[in-house]
Design a protein around this motif. Structure first.
Motif, short mmCIF file in Angstrom:
data_model
loop_
_atom_site.label_atom_id
_atom_site.label_comp_id
_atom_site.label_asym_id
_atom_site.label_seq_id
_atom_site.Cartn_x
_atom_site.Cartn_y
_atom_site.Cartn_z
N VAL A 158 0.82 -1.22 0.00
CA VAL A 158 0.00 0.00 0.00
C VAL A 158 0.85 1.26 0.00
O VAL A 158 0.36 2.35 -0.30
N ALA A 159 2.14 1.13 0.32
CA ALA A 159 3.03 2.30 0.30
C ALA A 159 3.11 2.92 -1.09
O ALA A 159 3.38 4.12 -1.24
N PHE A 160 2.85 2.13 -2.13
CA PHE A 160 2.86 2.64 -3.50
C PHE A 160 1.78 3.70 -3.71
O PHE A 160 1.86 4.52 -4.64
N TYR A 161 0.75 3.70 -2.85
CA TYR A 161 -0.39 4.58 -3.06
C TYR A 161 -0.39 5.82 -2.16
O TYR A 161 -1.33 6.60 -2.20
N LEU A 162 0.67 5.98 -1.39
CA LEU A 162 0.73 7.17 -0.53
C LEU A 162 0.64 8.47 -1.32
O LEU A 162 -0.04 9.42 -0.89
N PRO A 163 1.28 8.58 -2.50
CA PRO A 163 1.12 9.83 -3.29
C PRO A 163 -0.30 10.06 -3.78
O PRO A 163 -0.70 11.21 -4.01
N GLU A 164 -1.08 8.98 -3.96
CA GLU A 164 -2.45 9.09 -4.46
C GLU A 164 -3.48 9.25 -3.34
O GLU A 164 -4.65 9.57 -3.61
N PHE A 165 -3.04 9.04 -2.12
CA PHE A 165 -3.97 9.06 -0.98
C PHE A 165 -4.37 10.51 -0.66
O PHE A 165 -3.53 11.40 -0.55
N GLU A 166 -5.67 10.73 -0.49
CA GLU A 166 -6.19 12.07 -0.16
C GLU A 166 -7.14 11.95 1.04
O GLU A 166 -8.15 11.26 0.99
N PHE A 167 -6.78 12.66 2.10
CA PHE A 167 -7.59 12.60 3.32
C PHE A 167 -8.99 13.17 3.10
O PHE A 167 -9.93 12.80 3.81
N ILE A 168 -9.13 14.04 2.12
CA ILE A 168 -10.45 14.63 1.87
C ILE A 168 -11.47 13.58 1.45
O ILE A 168 -12.68 13.75 1.66
N ARG A 169 -10.98 12.46 0.87
CA ARG A 169 -11.89 11.38 0.47
C ARG A 169 -12.47 10.65 1.68
O ARG A 169 -13.52 10.03 1.60
N LEU A 170 -11.76 10.70 2.80
CA LEU A 170 -12.27 10.07 4.02
C LEU A 170 -13.44 10.88 4.59
O LEU A 170 -14.30 10.33 5.28
N HIS A 173 -17.52 12.86 7.77
CA HIS A 173 -18.78 12.17 8.08
C HIS A 173 -18.51 10.69 8.35
O HIS A 173 -17.66 10.07 7.71
N PHE A 174 -19.23 10.15 9.29
CA PHE A 174 -19.07 8.75 9.65
C PHE A 174 -20.36 7.98 9.38
O PHE A 174 -21.44 8.40 9.80
N PHE A 175 -20.20 6.86 8.67
CA PHE A 175 -21.33 5.96 8.39
C PHE A 175 -22.49 6.70 7.71
O PHE A 175 -23.64 6.59 8.11
N SER A 176 -22.15 7.46 6.69
CA SER A 176 -23.16 8.19 5.93
C SER A 176 -23.23 7.61 4.52
O SER A 176 -22.22 7.49 3.83
N GLY A 177 -24.45 7.23 4.10
CA GLY A 177 -24.64 6.70 2.75
C GLY A 177 -24.60 5.18 2.68
O GLY A 177 -24.50 4.62 1.58
#
Length: 369
Positions: A158-170, A173-177
């Motif tokens: 998963v370290a390969f995806y650190l540049p693609e990771f965006e906290f805004i996608r998290l 909101h919790f458990f919505s949708g």
């Protein structure tokens, strides 16, 4: 020469391998469907719940002073109650082992062998599992240890995806949708199945093995792997994408490009075949242990082994009618309902019998004084 015994490291590795399955690659899809945003938190909630069950297993080992669960049951309950239970669990575990293999083969076909017969692949997988469990529990644990080291490193991909990771996608909101929390919690709980087989390992462990601690560490290692993989998927894909993708984990791996490997997702998924064979082998071995108890008075363990092979063959033939992944998912869901009853009920029954036994001992000691 002293008989070989399992130590707590063996238990840690075995629990991790038994719990790890194909669902790791589709976990984020289930979480997105059932919980919506930040669904990965559900893994932690369910994991705590599983820890409670693991604690009861550790308590059974401690109060029973390492005795076999069969010895505990047979000292207190009549045969007419135990024999149907043994037979029912043997059939259940054989079904689960067979359909675990079938589930893996369907995903493998989608990746690499779309035109090859699914039954041939599944038959080969079950044959390898039969060879493994026929070698005995100690060799099975050694095989689990080898396959553990083959796959445990893959989480660091998963370290390969650190540049693609965006906290805004998290999102905040919790458990919505999500579609349903109850169904979601249960589906996550099913992905942790496997730890209950520790109950059968009591007679094979070194004396005073810290069963609760060892099982807990193995479970927490797997929980960490599930959480890390799910967080990365939630941070790389949108919620809509996670709901749409059937196996987001493999989709994620498909974007990795290495000069010496053409398809990383196929390589890593193929490495998990060892874990699948070990899981199937353990469920078959557990079924055989149940069937052996039906013949224990007559020293006919060989008959139980033949009956186990016949049961495996019959269920394999039965499983051939399930020719779609959806049908396999539905069958595994039905089996999981019965399996959940065993996971909850067996430790509680064992604890009740042990408490009753301790109470009788105290009363008899008080009378003798």
């Amino acid at each position: 020469m002293a008989k070989e015994k399992l130590n707590y490291i063996h238990i840690i590795v075995t629990v991790y391998v038994l719990q790890l399955g194909v669902d790791m690659f589709r976990m984020s899809n289930m979480l997105a469907e059932d919980f919506g945003t930040n669904g990965w938190i559900a893994i932690l909630i369910v994991s705590i719940f599983v820890v409670g069950i693991i604690y009861t297993i550790g308590l059974v080992y401690r109060l029973g002073e390492g005795k076999s669960i069969f010895e505990i049951l047979e000292n207190h309950l009549p045969k007419f109650m135990l024999y149907p239970f043994y037979l029912g669990v043997a059939v259940l575990w054989t079904l689960i082992g067979t359909f675990i293999g079938k589930h893996y083969i369907f995903v493998l076909q989608m990746l690499s062998f779309p035109t090859t017969s699914q039954s041939i692949f599944n038959g080969m997988l079950i044959f390898l599992a039969i060879i493994l469990f026929s070698m005995g529990i100690y060799n099975m644990v050694k095989a689990a240890t080898i396959f553990f080291f083959f796959t445990v490193w893959t989480i660091f991909v998963v370290a390969f995806y650190l540049p693609e990771f965006e906290f805004i996608r998290l999102t905040t909101h919790f458990f919505s949708g999500g579609d349903g929390y109850i169904k979601g919690f249960y589906r996550v709980f099913v992905t942790f199945f496997g730890f209950e087989l520790v109950l059968l390992l009591f007679p094979y462990m070194q004396k005073n093995t810290p069963v609760f601690k060892a099982t807990l560490i193995g479970h927490l290692l797997l929980t960490s792997a599930y959480v890390i993989a799910s967080i990365v998927c939630f941070g790389v894909f949108s919620l809509y994408q996670l709901k749409y993708l059937l196996v987001p984990g493999l989709e994620l791996l498909s974007y990795i490009e290495l000069p010496f490997v053409e398809r990383v997702e196929s390589l890593i998924f193929n490495l998990f075949i060892g874990e699948v064979i070990v899981s199937i082998g353990f469920y078959f071995w557990g079924a055989q242990e149940m069937l052996i108890r039906l013949f224990r008075k007559h020293s006919k363990a060989k008959k139980a082994k033949k009956l186990t092979l016949a049961l495996i063959a019959g269920i394999f033939v039965y499983s051939m009618q399930f020719d779609t992944l959806i049908q396999v998912h539905e069958m595994l869901h039905k089996l999981s309902l019965f399996h959940t009853a065993v996971i909850f009920g067996l430790p509680i029954v064992l604890l009740s019998l042990l408490f009753w036994e301790k109470r009788k001992e105290k009363k008899s000691n008080a009378k003798s004084i």
